[in-house]
Write a protein that holds these residues in place. Structure first.
Motif, PDB file in Angstrom:
ATOM      1  N   THR A   1      34.002  25.856  43.286  1.00 35.86           N
ATOM      2  CA  THR A   1      33.012  24.815  43.572  1.00 35.86           C
ATOM      3  C   THR A   1      31.666  25.415  43.926  1.00 35.86           C
ATOM      4  OG1 THR A   1      33.512  24.640  45.944  1.00 35.86           O
ATOM      5  CG2 THR A   1      34.831  23.282  44.437  1.00 35.86           C
ATOM      6  N   VAL A   2      31.608  26.732  44.055  1.00 32.94           N
ATOM      7  CA  VAL A   2      30.355  27.427  44.355  1.00 32.94           C
ATOM      8  C   VAL A   2      30.034  28.372  43.205  1.00 32.94           C
ATOM      9  CG1 VAL A   2      30.626  27.241  46.859  1.00 32.94           C
ATOM     10  CG2 VAL A   2      31.545  29.230  45.673  1.00 32.94           C
ATOM     11  N   SER A   3      28.761  28.722  43.086  1.00 35.53           N
ATOM     12  CA  SER A   3      28.351  29.616  42.019  1.00 35.53           C
ATOM     13  C   SER A   3      27.627  30.813  42.619  1.00 35.53           C
ATOM     14  CB  SER A   3      27.434  28.887  41.043  1.00 35.53           C
ATOM     15  OG  SER A   3      27.092  29.727  39.977  1.00 35.53           O
ATOM     16  N   PRO A   4      28.088  32.010  42.333  1.00 35.08           N
ATOM     17  CA  PRO A   4      29.286  32.336  41.573  1.00 35.08           C
ATOM     18  C   PRO A   4      30.537  32.047  42.387  1.00 35.08           C
ATOM     19  CG  PRO A   4      28.330  34.342  42.468  1.00 35.08           C
ATOM     20  CD  PRO A   4      27.395  33.211  42.836  1.00 35.08           C
ATOM     21  N   PRO A   5      31.698  31.905  41.719  1.00 37.20           N
ATOM     22  CA  PRO A   5      32.943  31.678  42.455  1.00 37.20           C
ATOM     23  C   PRO A   5      33.188  32.802  43.462  1.00 37.20           C
ATOM     24  CG  PRO A   5      33.283  31.371  40.112  1.00 37.20           C
ATOM     25  CD  PRO A   5      31.911  31.967  40.285  1.00 37.20           C
ATOM     26  N   ILE A   6      33.794  32.457  44.584  1.00 43.00           N
ATOM     27  CA  ILE A   6      34.090  33.471  45.595  1.00 43.00           C
ATOM     28  C   ILE A   6      35.592  33.575  45.809  1.00 43.00           C
ATOM     29  CG2 ILE A   6      31.898  33.250  46.799  1.00 43.00           C
ATOM     30  CD1 ILE A   6      33.459  31.692  48.979  1.00 43.00           C
TER      31      ILE A   6
ATOM     32  N   CYS B   1      38.841  20.533  35.474  1.00 40.25           N
ATOM     33  CA  CYS B   1      38.898  21.958  35.759  1.00 40.25           C
ATOM     34  C   CYS B   1      39.246  22.124  37.229  1.00 40.25           C
ATOM     35  CB  CYS B   1      37.549  22.613  35.465  1.00 40.25           C
ATOM     36  SG  CYS B   1      37.141  22.633  33.727  1.00 40.25           S
ATOM     37  N   PRO B   2      40.033  23.123  37.546  1.00 36.77           N
ATOM     38  CA  PRO B   2      40.415  23.285  38.949  1.00 36.77           C
ATOM     39  C   PRO B   2      39.231  23.698  39.821  1.00 36.77           C
ATOM     40  CG  PRO B   2      41.212  25.131  37.658  1.00 36.77           C
ATOM     41  CD  PRO B   2      40.625  24.134  36.690  1.00 36.77           C
ATOM     42  N   SER B   3      39.179  23.115  41.020  1.00 36.47           N
ATOM     43  CA  SER B   3      38.172  23.520  42.005  1.00 36.47           C
ATOM     44  C   SER B   3      38.556  24.847  42.635  1.00 36.47           C
ATOM     45  CB  SER B   3      38.058  22.459  43.100  1.00 36.47           C
ATOM     46  OG  SER B   3      37.638  21.235  42.567  1.00 36.47           O
ATOM     47  N   TYR B   4      39.872  25.077  42.742  1.00 38.31           N
ATOM     48  CA  TYR B   4      40.394  26.290  43.362  1.00 38.31           C
ATOM     49  C   TYR B   4      41.506  26.861  42.499  1.00 38.31           C
ATOM     50  CZ  TYR B   4      38.230  24.290  47.538  1.00 38.31           C
ATOM     51  OH  TYR B   4      37.337  23.750  48.437  1.00 38.31           O
ATOM     52  N   LYS B   5      41.649  28.190  42.587  1.00 41.99           N
ATOM     53  CA  LYS B   5      42.807  28.858  41.999  1.00 41.99           C
ATOM     54  C   LYS B   5      43.436  29.702  43.090  1.00 41.99           C
ATOM     55  CE  LYS B   5      41.520  29.147  37.138  1.00 41.99           C
ATOM     56  NZ  LYS B   5      41.275  30.069  36.014  1.00 41.99           N
ATOM     57  N   LEU B   6      44.727  29.504  43.277  1.00 41.67           N
ATOM     58  CA  LEU B   6      45.481  30.280  44.255  1.00 41.67           C
ATOM     59  C   LEU B   6      46.235  31.377  43.528  1.00 41.67           C
ATOM     60  CD1 LEU B   6      46.618  30.779  47.107  1.00 41.67           C
ATOM     61  CD2 LEU B   6      48.432  29.138  46.529  1.00 41.67           C
ATOM     62  N   TYR B   7      46.048  32.607  43.996  1.00 42.50           N
ATOM     63  CA  TYR B   7      46.776  33.748  43.464  1.00 42.50           C
ATOM     64  C   TYR B   7      47.735  34.229  44.547  1.00 42.50           C
ATOM     65  CZ  TYR B   7      43.515  33.971  39.573  1.00 42.50           C
ATOM     66  OH  TYR B   7      42.782  33.680  38.455  1.00 42.50           O
ATOM     67  N   TYR B   8      48.998  33.966  44.327  1.00 44.20           N
ATOM     68  CA  TYR B   8      50.052  34.457  45.214  1.00 44.20           C
ATOM     69  C   TYR B   8      51.307  34.586  44.377  1.00 44.20           C
ATOM     70  CZ  TYR B   8      52.742  35.392  49.372  1.00 44.20           C
ATOM     71  OH  TYR B   8      53.524  36.009  50.305  1.00 44.20           O
ATOM     72  N   HIS B   9      52.085  35.612  44.631  1.00 43.47           N
ATOM     73  CA  HIS B   9      53.203  35.909  43.738  1.00 43.47           C
ATOM     74  C   HIS B   9      54.231  34.788  43.647  1.00 43.47           C
ATOM     75  CE1 HIS B   9      55.873  37.001  47.093  1.00 43.47           C
ATOM     76  NE2 HIS B   9      54.823  37.599  47.613  1.00 43.47           N
ATOM     77  N   PHE B  10      54.843  34.723  42.491  1.00 45.88           N
ATOM     78  CA  PHE B  10      55.871  33.741  42.168  1.00 45.88           C
ATOM     79  C   PHE B  10      57.206  34.243  42.703  1.00 45.88           C
ATOM     80  CE2 PHE B  10      59.301  32.619  39.238  1.00 45.88           C
ATOM     81  CZ  PHE B  10      59.238  31.239  39.286  1.00 45.88           C
ATOM     82  N   GLY B  11      58.035  33.366  43.183  1.00 45.82           N
ATOM     83  CA  GLY B  11      59.368  33.741  43.624  1.00 45.82           C
ATOM     84  C   GLY B  11      59.984  32.658  44.471  1.00 45.82           C
TER      85      GLY B  11
ATOM     86  N   ARG C   1      38.526  38.274  35.680  1.00 47.14           N
ATOM     87  CA  ARG C   1      37.083  38.514  35.848  1.00 47.14           C
ATOM     88  C   ARG C   1      36.372  37.338  36.527  1.00 47.14           C
ATOM     89  NH1 ARG C   1      35.435  43.022  33.499  1.00 47.14           N
ATOM     90  NH2 ARG C   1      33.300  42.373  33.144  1.00 47.14           N
ATOM     91  N   GLU C   2      37.136  36.531  37.259  1.00 48.47           N
ATOM     92  CA  GLU C   2      36.556  35.380  37.950  1.00 48.47           C
ATOM     93  C   GLU C   2      35.647  35.791  39.099  1.00 48.47           C
ATOM     94  OE1 GLU C   2      39.277  31.784  38.414  1.00 48.47           O
ATOM     95  OE2 GLU C   2      40.687  33.451  38.212  1.00 48.47           O
ATOM     96  N   VAL C   3      35.978  36.872  39.748  1.00 51.84           N
ATOM     97  CA  VAL C   3      35.242  37.275  40.948  1.00 51.84           C
ATOM     98  C   VAL C   3      34.840  38.749  40.848  1.00 51.84           C
ATOM     99  CG1 VAL C   3      36.173  35.520  42.487  1.00 51.84           C
ATOM    100  CG2 VAL C   3      37.460  37.616  42.124  1.00 51.84           C
ATOM    101  N   LYS C   4      34.249  39.083  39.735  1.00 54.37           N
ATOM    102  CA  LYS C   4      33.834  40.459  39.474  1.00 54.37           C
ATOM    103  C   LYS C   4      32.928  40.963  40.596  1.00 54.37           C
ATOM    104  CE  LYS C   4      31.591  43.284  36.001  1.00 54.37           C
ATOM    105  NZ  LYS C   4      30.711  43.289  34.849  1.00 54.37           N
ATOM    106  N   GLY C   5      33.233  42.172  41.075  1.00 57.46           N
ATOM    107  CA  GLY C   5      32.404  42.807  42.078  1.00 57.46           C
ATOM    108  C   GLY C   5      32.745  42.444  43.509  1.00 57.46           C
ATOM    109  N   GLN C   6      33.722  41.565  43.714  1.00 60.13           N
ATOM    110  CA  GLN C   6      34.118  41.198  45.078  1.00 60.13           C
ATOM    111  C   GLN C   6      35.369  41.975  45.467  1.00 60.13           C
ATOM    112  OE1 GLN C   6      34.238  36.994  45.999  1.00 60.13           O
ATOM    113  NE2 GLN C   6      32.859  36.558  44.304  1.00 60.13           N
TER     114      GLN C   6
END
Length: 160
Positions: free
Chosen positions: A78-83, A8-18, A61-66
């Protein structure tokens, strides 16, 4: 996903494709240097435009409320909850310190910050050069107007 597909990934990067990697590229490089398993979620799904990236993150919904600001966004699993960490300098500092890449002395940490801020400046100059009329419009739609800015930008890179 970088690393073993069974993990499972430790990190997920969200940045647009292009074609222009923009602010996501230094994060990708640093993630690679950490040796951790990570997912480049928007590249894999070819998500474009900042609003679509943010919508994908909200729907996950990985970081709900942030608070979710403008991409790039890095989600640390790697932390709970994910940040969620936003803004290029913050992401670079977070990863650098967490993985022992930011240095132990004030001088080393300052040098790491200097590299991050140089990336930020370079990206800002590139955005101005390639999008001189409207930042949210494609380079192709303003190519003629961008030509003098692009020449000036590329000549400034040769002096580095």
């Amino acid at each position: 996903m970088e690393g073993s597909s069974a993990e499972c990934p430790s990190y997920k990067l969200y940045y647009h494709f292009g074609e222009f990697a923009g602010r996501g590229e230094p994060v990708r490089m640093l993630l690679h240097l950490t040796g951790t398993v990570w997912e480049d979620s928007c590249c894999e799904k070819q998500v474009c435009r900042p609003a679509a990236v943010k919508q994908q993150l909200v729907e996950s919904r990985e970081v709900k409320g942030q608070p979710l600001l403008f991409p790039p966004t890095l989600v640390d699993h790697t932390v709970s909850p994910p940040i969620a960490i936003t803004q290029l300098p913050c992401i670079m500092q977070y990863l650098g310190e967490k993985h022992g890449l930011a240095g132990n002395s004030l001088q080393d940490r300052t040098r790491a910050l200097q590299i991050t801020m140089t990336w930020n400046d370079l990206l800002a100059e590139a955005m101005t050069a390639f999008h001189p009329i409207k930042l949210n419009e494609s380079y192709q739609s303003q190519k003629a107007e961008a030509q003098p800015y692009c020449l000036l930008f590329s000549s400034s890179l040769r002096t580095i």
